[in-house]
Design a protein around this motif. Structure first.
Motif, short mmCIF file in Angstrom:
data_model
loop_
_atom_site.label_atom_id
_atom_site.label_comp_id
_atom_site.label_asym_id
_atom_site.label_seq_id
_atom_site.Cartn_x
_atom_site.Cartn_y
_atom_site.Cartn_z
N TRP B 62 0.86 -1.18 0.00
CA TRP B 62 0.00 0.00 0.00
C TRP B 62 0.89 1.23 0.00
N GLY B 63 0.45 2.25 -0.69
CA GLY B 63 1.25 3.49 -0.73
C GLY B 63 0.35 4.69 -0.71
N LEU B 64 0.56 5.56 -1.71
CA LEU B 64 -0.20 6.81 -1.78
C LEU B 64 -1.70 6.57 -1.84
N TYR B 65 -2.09 5.53 -2.58
CA TYR B 65 -3.53 5.30 -2.80
C TYR B 65 -4.27 5.10 -1.48
N VAL B 66 -3.70 4.28 -0.62
CA VAL B 66 -4.39 4.01 0.65
C VAL B 66 -4.34 5.24 1.55
N ALA B 67 -3.22 5.98 1.50
CA ALA B 67 -3.15 7.24 2.28
C ALA B 67 -4.25 8.19 1.80
N ASN B 68 -4.45 8.27 0.48
CA ASN B 68 -5.50 9.14 -0.07
C ASN B 68 -6.89 8.66 0.34
N PHE B 72 -9.51 11.01 2.28
CA PHE B 72 -10.83 11.44 1.75
C PHE B 72 -11.97 10.98 2.64
N ILE B 73 -11.88 9.74 3.11
CA ILE B 73 -12.95 9.27 4.01
C ILE B 73 -12.93 10.13 5.28
N GLY B 74 -11.73 10.53 5.69
CA GLY B 74 -11.59 11.37 6.87
C GLY B 74 -12.28 12.71 6.70
N ILE B 75 -12.02 13.37 5.58
CA ILE B 75 -12.61 14.71 5.42
C ILE B 75 -14.12 14.65 5.21
N SER B 76 -14.59 13.48 4.82
CA SER B 76 -16.05 13.35 4.67
C SER B 76 -16.75 13.55 6.02
N TYR B 77 -15.96 13.52 7.09
CA TYR B 77 -16.51 13.73 8.42
C TYR B 77 -17.02 15.13 8.65
N LEU B 114 -12.53 5.21 -4.51
CA LEU B 114 -11.93 4.98 -5.83
C LEU B 114 -10.45 4.61 -5.70
N TYR B 115 -9.81 5.14 -4.65
CA TYR B 115 -8.39 4.84 -4.46
C TYR B 115 -8.16 3.38 -4.07
N ALA B 395 6.83 6.56 -4.36
CA ALA B 395 5.70 6.68 -5.28
C ALA B 395 6.18 7.09 -6.67
N THR B 396 5.57 6.54 -7.71
CA THR B 396 5.95 6.91 -9.08
C THR B 396 5.06 8.08 -9.53
N TRP B 397 5.38 8.62 -10.71
CA TRP B 397 4.60 9.77 -11.20
C TRP B 397 3.15 9.39 -11.45
N LEU B 398 2.91 8.11 -11.75
CA LEU B 398 1.53 7.68 -11.99
C LEU B 398 0.69 7.80 -10.73
N GLU B 399 1.30 7.41 -9.62
CA GLU B 399 0.55 7.50 -8.35
C GLU B 399 0.28 8.96 -7.98
N TRP B 400 1.27 9.81 -8.24
CA TRP B 400 1.06 11.23 -7.98
C TRP B 400 -0.01 11.80 -8.91
N ALA B 401 0.04 11.37 -10.19
CA ALA B 401 -0.94 11.87 -11.16
C ALA B 401 -2.35 11.50 -10.71
N LEU B 402 -2.51 10.27 -10.24
CA LEU B 402 -3.84 9.83 -9.80
C LEU B 402 -4.25 10.50 -8.48
N THR B 403 -3.24 10.84 -7.67
CA THR B 403 -3.54 11.58 -6.43
C THR B 403 -4.09 12.96 -6.77
N PHE B 404 -3.38 13.65 -7.66
CA PHE B 404 -3.83 15.00 -8.03
C PHE B 404 -5.15 14.94 -8.80
#
Lengths: 288, 452
Positions: B62-68, B72-77, B114-115, B395-404
């Motif tokens: 697990w990396g950026l995706y799970v952190a994201n 997001f679930i956190g801010i839904s609070y 989605l992440y 993290a690779t650029w793909l993970e950053w791209a999907l994060t942004f």
């Protein structure tokens, strides 16, 4: 298969020096002959540097069966990091045999840096049979070993060791060994408490191991001398690791889900009632 | 001024944001769509070439995706806390900002999961989660809890929108007939009759009550995915409440950011005032105090026990060559800074509260990263003769791209939603204004009676 046939070994060393214009490497080769219980043959050659005794890896070896001037290729194999090259899946019948059931196997290095004249290894075939006697409730395994004389007549093999095993899940369970008498026979009292299959069936394996003349030879027979074992599959309890979740987990889950979705349902019904109570007027009532 | 006039005046003020799609809106939409497209390209590469193109490997799965996802679930609070608790407490000041809170909840709950899909190696087997669920698995709990939370949040948002839909469908607005029909359909013919009023109030109260425990369950379940795993830094009984508190905390930060954003963009200074920022700031530091306490307690127990793997993990977090910098930032910007800025009256401005919220939100994201990655890099079984990239995650650029892309999708959905529904609840805000003016009138009357 290899485990089942680990019996006789014949080690022959060959030292070779070749002088073909560039640096030559002297090599030593040894060969182990294994006659497996399914009558197939497995040949295992070990190639080492003659001076350093280091294994020679990634060298292709050729295996041949030789009789008089006839040489038949048995196959090729490449040595691994430990210098071991294995040729397996040969039928015993593919070996050329003389009248006295001896045969010659040659090993040749197929690499110009290790030019090697064929090294020959001679083995004899052996006839091993298992029979089962039960006298006064005492169960005995009788191992009879014979070989062939120069005229091709079967003669008992005296003073030979044979080891007996029962295959278990991960390895062979040794149950004893026999030493043959002048009739080529050896006897072993069979243990009474070995678990077998549903009918008490067991496979008995007899092996001659590491014999200078016969190599490794194995035979096997089945007999219903084991204690019958029935394996009842009991139902797994409800647990975290079993297919069925613990009951309390289901109850908690159902109570929570029903509780929440009931309220959702209630709200949705209320929404329907809001629509039902709508007036025909286009105007909203802004009064409290 | 009566209630109807107040409503119409407010609608007149907010109407341009709904009626027109200006060049600025287009600019926002196109820019954000480009970021999303970039993410889609990264997703295409990830599907076509497999997860090899990401930084995730055998150890760090697990990396950026799970952190994201956690973020997001956190801010839904934000929705749960502002809409639910403040609604039940019947605080008047909540009314102008309640819609922003509810939208954050719904949109973040759509983006977050989605992440998890991006983490899956075999997306084609996604339906297995529903066909072969295992009730014992926290993953199953999470899927069910998030879906339930999403449905509840959508219902809650819709309930608070009905009266506004009713106003929008009956007032003169330059929005076209088709859109008006949609508003009419969504308003359910609400005319504020006495029966309708009661039904809507009861329904809203039910949802306000029920959404709070659901939100707590959702984030607890999410924390248990970690807490029930025997890994250093994860296997902790404190993780449930710790995650819940961190989620509300970061949600409040995002709420402040969204308020600032819409206040500036749509000129809502009259409705979203300094008071809203300060009050949410107070809530934020209260939550920050709890979050800081949990953080200290968590690391203290891990450190004090001196258990081999926990010590290894703590060493990584305090080592400047490894995660020391991120750990320092996560705690200073995530805990201390809000206290200093909001706690000192002179520093307490709209801009400073927003800035400190932005830093806190970023720090909370970093914190999620620090929960996921360093633990996975601290293996219980010693790793020998393994390539470094299998042990250390980058993290690779793909993970950053999907994060942004996820962040862009969040903002874009927010922006588009604000073009369809008023970002300030018309009905409720009008009620609030009316109450305020009535109170002033009563005071004036009382004064005149006293003088007489």
């Amino acid at each position: 298969m290899l485990n089942l046939s680990k019996t006789s070994v014949l080690m022959v060393f060959a030292t070779v020096m070749s002088f073909t214009g560039h640096a030559q490497v002297a090599a030593e080769a040894s060969l182990t002959y294994n006659k497996l219980k399914d009558n197939n043959v497995l040949l295992r050659a070990v190639l080492t540097d003659a001076q350093e005794s280091e294994p020679l890896a990634n060298i292709e070896l050729g295996f041949y069966s030789i009789q008089d001037t006839i040489s038949t290729s048995l196959g090729k194999a490449i040595s691994n990091e430990e210098g071991v090259a294995v040729l397996q899946g040969l039928s015993f019948e593919s070996l050329l045999q003389k009248q006295d059931h001896t045969f010659i196997i040659a090993v040749e290095v197929l690499d110009e840096n290790y030019q090697l004249t064929s090294r020959e290894f001679t083995f004899s075939d052996v006839n091993m049979q298992l029979s089962f006697d039960e006298i006064d409730s005492v169960k005995q395994i009788v191992v009879t070993i014979s070989t062939w004389d120069e005229l091709g007549n079967l003669v008992p093999l005296e003073e030979a060791d044979a080891y007996l095993y029962v295959p278990r899940m991960f390895s062979l369970l040794p149950i004893g060994d026999v030493y043959t008498d002048e009739e080529g026979q050896g006897m072993l009292e069979f243990p009474t408490d070995l678990p077998g299959d549903l009918n008490g069936g067991l496979e008995i394996i007899a092996q001659i191991e590491d014999h200078d003349e016969f190599g490794n030879v194995a035979v096997s027979e089945s007999v219903n001398w084991g204690a019958p074992v029935t394996y009842e599959t009991s139902k797994l309890p409800r647990a975290l690791w079993s297919p069925d979740a613990p009951l309390w987990m289901w109850i908690t889950f159902i109570v929570l889900m029903v509780g929440v979705w009931f309220h959702y349902g209630w709200v949705l019904i209320n929404l329907r009632r809001i629509k039902y109570h709508s007036s025909d007027s286009e105007l909203i009532n802004y009064e409290d | 001024m009566n209630f109807k006039e107040t409503t119409q005046n407010l609608l007149k003020e907010l109407a341009p944001t709904i009626e027109k799609f200006t060049w600025k809106d287009w600019l926002w939409t196109i820019s954000l769509s480009l970021v999303i497209l970039w993410g889609m390209y990264a997703l295409y590469l990830q599907i076509a070439r497999g997860h090899e193109v990401t930084g995730m490997r055998d150890n760090v799965v697990w990396g950026l995706y799970v952190a994201n996802f956690i973020f997001f679930i956190g801010i839904s609070y934000a929705g749960a806390i502002i809409s639910g608790i403040l609604h039940l407490m019947n605080l008047e000041w909540r009314k102008p900002i309640i819609r922003i809170a509810e939208l954050i909840t719904v949109i973040a709950t759509i983006i977050g999961p989605l992440y998890i899909l991006l983490c899956m190696g075999r997306l084609d087997r996604l339906h297995y989660l529903f066909i072969y669920p295992r009730l014992q698995s926290p993953i199953t709990w999470d899927v069910i809890a998030i879906l339930t939370y999403l449905v509840g949040s959508v219902i809650f948002l819709y309930l608070t929108l009905i009266r506004d839909f009713s106003i929008l469908s009956t007032q003169q607005l330059n929005i076209g007939l088709k859109r008006k029909r949609i508003y009419r359909f969504l308003s359910l013919g609400f005319k504020n009759t006495s029966e309708q009023k009661v039904l809507l109030k009861v329904s809203t109260n039910i949802m306000a009550i029920i959404i709070i425990p659901i939100a707590i369950v959702v984030h607890s379940v999410l924390s248990w995915i970690f807490g029930m795993t025997l890994r250093p830094g994860w296997h902790s009984t404190i993780f449930g409440p710790y995650f819940v508190l961190a989620a509300v905390y970061s949600g409040t930060g995002v709420m402040i950011l969204a308020m600032y954003f819409f206040r500036r963009l749509y000129g809502l200074q009259r409705y979203i005032t300094k008071k809203h920022f300060v009050y949410l700031g107070y809530i934020m530091i209260m939550l920050g105090a709890g979050y800081g306490y949990f953080t200290f307690s968590e690391y203290l127990t891990d450190w004090y026990s001196s258990e081999k793997w926990n010590t290894e993990l703590i060493d990584k977090l305090f080592n400047w060559q490894e995660y020391g910098g991120l750990f320092f930032f996560a705690n200073v910007a995530g805990i201390l800074l809000p206290f200093i800025v909001i706690g000192i009256p002179k520093l307490r401005t709209i801009e400073s509260i927003t800035l400190v919220s932005a830093l806190m939100v970023l720090a909370m994201w970093v914190k999620r990263y620090l929960i996921v990655v360093p633990t996975l890099e601290t293996t219980l079984i010693p790793m020998q003769e393994t390539r470094p990239e299998y042990i250390h995650y980058t993290a690779t650029w793909l993970e950053w791209a999907l994060t942004f892309a996820g962040i862009a999708a969040f903002i874009l959905m927010f922006k588009l939603a604000s073009k369809f529904i008023p970002i300030i609840p018309i009905w409720e805000t009008s009620e609030s204004i009316k109450k305020k003016t009535s109170a002033i009138d009563t005071n004036v009357d009382l004064k005149s009676v006293t003088h007489a």
